[in-house]
Design a protein around this motif. Structure first.
Motif, PDB file in Angstrom:
ATOM      1  N   PHE A 196      32.165  30.018  54.409  1.00 31.14           N
ATOM      2  CA  PHE A 196      33.333  30.721  53.871  1.00 31.14           C
ATOM      3  C   PHE A 196      33.558  30.356  52.396  1.00 31.14           C
ATOM      4  CE2 PHE A 196      37.963  30.788  53.103  1.00 31.14           C
ATOM      5  CZ  PHE A 196      38.177  32.154  53.236  1.00 31.14           C
ATOM      6  N   ILE A 197      33.473  29.060  52.092  1.00 30.03           N
ATOM      7  CA  ILE A 197      33.679  28.607  50.714  1.00 30.03           C
ATOM      8  C   ILE A 197      32.590  29.163  49.801  1.00 30.03           C
ATOM      9  CG2 ILE A 197      33.699  26.582  49.193  1.00 30.03           C
ATOM     10  CD1 ILE A 197      34.978  25.021  51.516  1.00 30.03           C
ATOM     11  N   ALA A 198      31.324  29.103  50.263  1.00 33.35           N
ATOM     12  CA  ALA A 198      30.221  29.624  49.461  1.00 33.35           C
ATOM     13  C   ALA A 198      30.403  31.117  49.202  1.00 33.35           C
ATOM     14  CB  ALA A 198      28.891  29.364  50.159  1.00 33.35           C
ATOM     15  N   SER A 199      30.882  31.845  50.225  1.00 30.00           N
ATOM     16  CA  SER A 199      31.104  33.284  50.069  1.00 30.00           C
ATOM     17  C   SER A 199      32.171  33.557  49.019  1.00 30.00           C
ATOM     18  CB  SER A 199      31.511  33.904  51.411  1.00 30.00           C
ATOM     19  OG  SER A 199      30.506  33.693  52.393  1.00 30.00           O
ATOM     20  N   ILE A 200      33.222  32.717  49.023  1.00 26.54           N
ATOM     21  CA  ILE A 200      34.284  32.869  48.007  1.00 26.54           C
ATOM     22  C   ILE A 200      33.707  32.703  46.612  1.00 26.54           C
ATOM     23  CG2 ILE A 200      36.357  31.794  47.046  1.00 26.54           C
ATOM     24  CD1 ILE A 200      37.290  31.279  49.895  1.00 26.54           C
ATOM     25  N   PHE A 201      32.850  31.686  46.429  1.00 29.19           N
ATOM     26  CA  PHE A 201      32.253  31.448  45.111  1.00 29.19           C
ATOM     27  C   PHE A 201      31.363  32.620  44.688  1.00 29.19           C
ATOM     28  CE2 PHE A 201      33.025  26.766  45.728  1.00 29.19           C
ATOM     29  CZ  PHE A 201      33.881  26.651  44.643  1.00 29.19           C
ATOM     30  N   ILE A 202      30.679  33.233  45.651  1.00 27.32           N
ATOM     31  CA  ILE A 202      29.857  34.402  45.333  1.00 27.32           C
ATOM     32  C   ILE A 202      30.738  35.542  44.824  1.00 27.32           C
ATOM     33  CG2 ILE A 202      28.397  36.202  46.322  1.00 27.32           C
ATOM     34  CD1 ILE A 202      27.212  34.082  48.178  1.00 27.32           C
ATOM     35  N   VAL A 203      31.868  35.751  45.496  1.00 29.89           N
ATOM     36  CA  VAL A 203      32.805  36.803  45.079  1.00 29.89           C
ATOM     37  C   VAL A 203      33.371  36.491  43.689  1.00 29.89           C
ATOM     38  CG1 VAL A 203      35.018  37.909  45.588  1.00 29.89           C
ATOM     39  CG2 VAL A 203      33.388  37.439  47.439  1.00 29.89           C
ATOM     40  N   LEU A 204      33.775  35.222  43.482  1.00 25.10           N
ATOM     41  CA  LEU A 204      34.313  34.832  42.176  1.00 25.10           C
ATOM     42  C   LEU A 204      33.278  35.018  41.077  1.00 25.10           C
ATOM     43  CD1 LEU A 204      36.330  31.583  43.044  1.00 25.10           C
ATOM     44  CD2 LEU A 204      37.241  33.829  42.460  1.00 25.10           C
ATOM     45  N   GLY A 205      32.033  34.644  41.374  1.00 28.03           N
ATOM     46  CA  GLY A 205      30.973  34.829  40.386  1.00 28.03           C
ATOM     47  C   GLY A 205      30.790  36.289  40.034  1.00 28.03           C
ATOM     48  N   SER A 206      30.862  37.165  41.044  1.00 29.00           N
ATOM     49  CA  SER A 206      30.728  38.602  40.802  1.00 29.00           C
ATOM     50  C   SER A 206      31.885  39.117  39.941  1.00 29.00           C
ATOM     51  CB  SER A 206      30.692  39.355  42.138  1.00 29.00           C
ATOM     52  OG  SER A 206      29.634  38.883  42.945  1.00 29.00           O
ATOM     53  N   ILE A 207      33.091  38.632  40.245  1.00 26.93           N
ATOM     54  CA  ILE A 207      34.263  39.017  39.445  1.00 26.93           C
ATOM     55  C   ILE A 207      34.097  38.559  38.002  1.00 26.93           C
ATOM     56  CG2 ILE A 207      36.735  38.613  39.115  1.00 26.93           C
ATOM     57  CD1 ILE A 207      36.970  38.463  42.181  1.00 26.93           C
ATOM     58  N   ASP A 208      33.567  37.338  37.821  1.00 24.53           N
ATOM     59  CA  ASP A 208      33.379  36.816  36.470  1.00 24.53           C
ATOM     60  C   ASP A 208      32.367  37.654  35.686  1.00 24.53           C
ATOM     61  OD1 ASP A 208      35.198  34.787  36.800  1.00 24.53           O
ATOM     62  OD2 ASP A 208      33.725  33.330  37.493  1.00 24.53           O
ATOM     63  N   CYS A 209      31.338  38.156  36.364  1.00 22.25           N
ATOM     64  CA  CYS A 209      30.384  39.059  35.709  1.00 22.25           C
ATOM     65  C   CYS A 209      31.102  40.298  35.183  1.00 22.25           C
ATOM     66  CB  CYS A 209      29.290  39.471  36.689  1.00 22.25           C
ATOM     67  SG  CYS A 209      28.100  38.185  37.100  1.00 22.25           S
ATOM     68  N   ILE A 210      31.961  40.860  36.032  1.00 20.14           N
ATOM     69  CA  ILE A 210      32.708  42.057  35.636  1.00 20.14           C
ATOM     70  C   ILE A 210      33.641  41.747  34.473  1.00 20.14           C
ATOM     71  CG2 ILE A 210      34.416  43.746  36.415  1.00 20.14           C
ATOM     72  CD1 ILE A 210      33.184  43.426  39.248  1.00 20.14           C
ATOM     73  N   LYS A 211      34.305  40.580  34.525  1.00 22.63           N
ATOM     74  CA  LYS A 211      35.235  40.208  33.454  1.00 22.63           C
ATOM     75  C   LYS A 211      34.503  40.041  32.126  1.00 22.63           C
ATOM     76  CE  LYS A 211      38.776  37.559  34.002  1.00 22.63           C
ATOM     77  NZ  LYS A 211      39.668  36.419  34.281  1.00 22.63           N
ATOM     78  N   LEU A 212      33.317  39.426  32.169  1.00 23.38           N
ATOM     79  CA  LEU A 212      32.533  39.268  30.943  1.00 23.38           C
ATOM     80  C   LEU A 212      32.201  40.622  30.337  1.00 23.38           C
ATOM     81  CD1 LEU A 212      30.102  36.388  31.945  1.00 23.38           C
ATOM     82  CD2 LEU A 212      31.615  36.359  29.965  1.00 23.38           C
ATOM     83  N   LEU A 213      31.761  41.568  31.184  1.00 28.21           N
ATOM     84  CA  LEU A 213      31.423  42.901  30.691  1.00 28.21           C
ATOM     85  C   LEU A 213      32.644  43.611  30.118  1.00 28.21           C
ATOM     86  CD1 LEU A 213      29.055  44.000  33.595  1.00 28.21           C
ATOM     87  CD2 LEU A 213      28.377  43.470  31.257  1.00 28.21           C
ATOM     88  N   ILE A 214      33.783  43.477  30.797  1.00 31.65           N
ATOM     89  CA  ILE A 214      35.016  44.123  30.329  1.00 31.65           C
ATOM     90  C   ILE A 214      35.477  43.528  29.008  1.00 31.65           C
ATOM     91  CG2 ILE A 214      37.478  44.414  30.820  1.00 31.65           C
ATOM     92  CD1 ILE A 214      36.722  44.682  33.782  1.00 31.65           C
ATOM     93  N   ARG A 215      35.434  42.178  28.902  1.00 29.67           N
ATOM     94  CA  ARG A 215      35.891  41.534  27.664  1.00 29.67           C
ATOM     95  C   ARG A 215      34.998  41.903  26.493  1.00 29.67           C
ATOM     96  NH1 ARG A 215      38.252  35.556  29.391  1.00 29.67           N
ATOM     97  NH2 ARG A 215      39.777  36.366  30.865  1.00 29.67           N
ATOM     98  N   ASN A 216      33.693  41.958  26.733  1.00 29.94           N
ATOM     99  CA  ASN A 216      32.784  42.357  25.666  1.00 29.94           C
ATOM    100  C   ASN A 216      33.060  43.795  25.236  1.00 29.94           C
ATOM    101  OD1 ASN A 216      30.454  41.843  23.954  1.00 29.94           O
ATOM    102  ND2 ASN A 216      29.386  43.298  25.254  1.00 29.94           N
TER     103      ASN A 216
END
Length: 356
Positions: free
Chosen positions: A80-100
Motif C-alpha cells: 500500500f505504501i509503495a503504491s502511494i509513492f508510485i502515485v505521488l511520483g506520477s503526480i510529481d511528473c505532471i507537476k514538473l511538466l505543468i510548471r515548465n
C-alpha cells in the motif's frame, strides 16, 4: 490559506528531495532547452524509482500467501505504501511538466509585452503622451505580477532592454557591431552600478553607505567595502559568478582567471596616474560617460527592478550577453572574462558621486 499551501508545498519538496535527490522547483533562469532537459532527467529519475517500487509491489503480491496471516498484513501495508509513492511520483511528473509549461508561457508573455512596449515607444509621438504613459503603467504592473512565478523577471527583462540599447549604439553603418566597445561598456556599467546600488540602498534606509574611501596623493577618492564587493564578487548572482558561469559554458577548456589576483591588481592600480584600462582607455573619462548614460536610464532600471539590490543583477545579465558575443569574435590569446572583470573591478571603486 496561502501560508498553509506554502507549507504543504514545502513538505512535498522535502519528500521529493528525499526520494529523488532534488526539488520540484524549476530554475526559471534556465533557457527553454535547458529546462526541457532538466524536466526529462527528473522524470526519468522518478520512473526509475517508480519501476523499482512497481517490481517491489508485484514481487510481494506474489509471495504474500507464503507468509503467516500476521506477516501478510505487514506485506499488504508495504504494498500500500509503495503504491502511494508510485502515485505521488506520477503526480510529481505532471507537476514538473505543468510548471515548465507555466514558465514557458510567462516568459513568452513578458517578451511579447516587452516587444509591444518597445514598438509603442518607437512609434509614439507628441499626440500620444497620455496613452503611452498608461501603457507603461500597465506593462510594469504586469511585470510585478509575473514576479510571483519568476522573482528575477524584472532584471531579466530590463537586461534585454539595456542590451538592445548598447547594440544599437555600437552598430556601425555597415551593420557590423563593435564588440570590444560593447564589452567595455557592459563591464564598466556592471562595476559602476555595484557602487550606485550601495549609495541608493543607503539613501533609502536613511543611513550612510558601509563604504570607506581611499584618497590618493592628487586628492582623488576611491571607495571600497562589502556593499560593493557582495554584488560584484560574493553574492549568488554576483557580476563575477554570472560572468564566470557563462564563460565556463562557452569555453569549458579555458581555466578561469584568478579573481583574487584581479582584485589585488585593481587595488594596486589605485592612484596610478599612468593606468589605462586594457592599456589603452582612460578609466576616468569612461566613468563620466557611464554616469551620463546612467542618468538617462536610471528611472527605467528602477521601474524594471523591485529594489536597488537587483540593479547589479540586471547589468550582470547584460555583461553575460556581451561575453557571449565577444568570446566568439575575440582572438584566443585575449581573455574576455579577465578584461571584463578588470574593468568592472576598477570602475566599481572610482568616485562616482558626481555622476549619481
Amino acid at each position: 490559506m496561502k501560508n498553509n499551501t506554502h507549507k504543504s508545498d514545502d513538505s512535498r519538496q522535502f519528500l521529493f528531495r528525499f526520494l529523488y535527490g532534488d526539488g520540484l522547483k524549476i530554475d526559471p533562469n534556465l533557457n527553454a532547452e535547458e529546462r526541457k532537459k532538466y524536466v526529462r532527467e527528473r522524470i526519468k529519475k522518478i520512473w526509475i524509482y517508480n519501476g523499482f517500487l512497481f517490481l517491489f509491489v508485484i514481487f510481494f503480491s506474489e509471495i504474500q500467501d507464503n507468509f503467516s496471516q500476521d506477516r501478510s498484513y505487514f506485506i499488504i501495508l508495504l504494498i500500500f505504501i509503495a503504491s502511494i509513492f508510485i502515485v505521488l511520483g506520477s503526480i510529481d511528473c505532471i507537476k514538473l511538466l505543468i510548471r515548465n509549461h507555466k514558465i514557458d508561457n510567462m516568459q513568452a508573455s513578458i517578451q511579447t509585452k516587452n516587444n509591444d512596449k518597445t514598438k509603442a515607444s518607437n512609434t509614439s509621438n507628441d499626440n500620444q503622451p497620455a496613452a503611452t504613459g498608461h501603457f507603461e503603467q500597465a506593462f510594469y504592473r504586469q511585470l510585478g505580477e509575473a514576479r510571483e512565478q519568476d522573482p528575477l523577471i524584472g532584471a531579466k527583462t530590463g537586461a534585454e532592454d539595456i542590451w538592445n540599447m548598447l547594440i544599437k549604439a555600437f552598430t556601425e553603418p555597415d551593420g557590423r557591431i563593435n564588440a570590444k566597445a560593447v564589452l567595455l561598456w557592459a563591464s564598466g556599467l556592471a562595476g559602476f552600478v555595484c557602487q550606485v546600488s550601495a549609495w541608493e540602498k543607503a539613501r533609502l534606509d536613511g543611513k550612510s553607505p558601509e563604504l570607506f574611501s581611499v584618497q590618493t596623493k592628487d586628492g582623488k577618492n576611491f571607495y571600497m567595502g562589502e556593499s560593493i564587493n557582495n554584488p560584484l564578487l560574493s553574492d549568488q548572482n554576483s557580476i563575477w559568478n554570472l560572468a564566470a558561469g557563462i564563460c565556463q559554458k562557452l569555453e569549458p577548456s579555458r581555466p578561469l582567471p584568478n579573481i583574487k589576483e584581479l582584485v589585488k591588481q585593481s587595488v594596486d592600480m589605485i592612484g596610478n596616474e599612468n593606468y589605462k584600462m586594457w592599456n589603452e582607455i582612460n578609466p576616468e573619462q569612461m566613468v563620466k560617460e557611464y554616469g551620463d548614460f546612467w542618468k538617462l536610464i536610471k528611472n527605467k532600471v528602477a521601474d524594471y527592478c523591485k529594489s536597488p539590490d537587483e540593479w547589479p543583477l540586471l547589468f550582470g545579465l547584460v555583461l553575460q550577453k556581451a561575453l557571449q558575443m565577444t568570446v566568439k569574435v575575440t582572438p584566443p590569446e585575449q581573455n574576455c572574462l579577465e578584461m571584463a572583470m578588470e574593468n568592472a573591478l576598477f570602475t566599481s571603486k572610482m568616485d562616482i558621486i558626481e555622476e549619481l
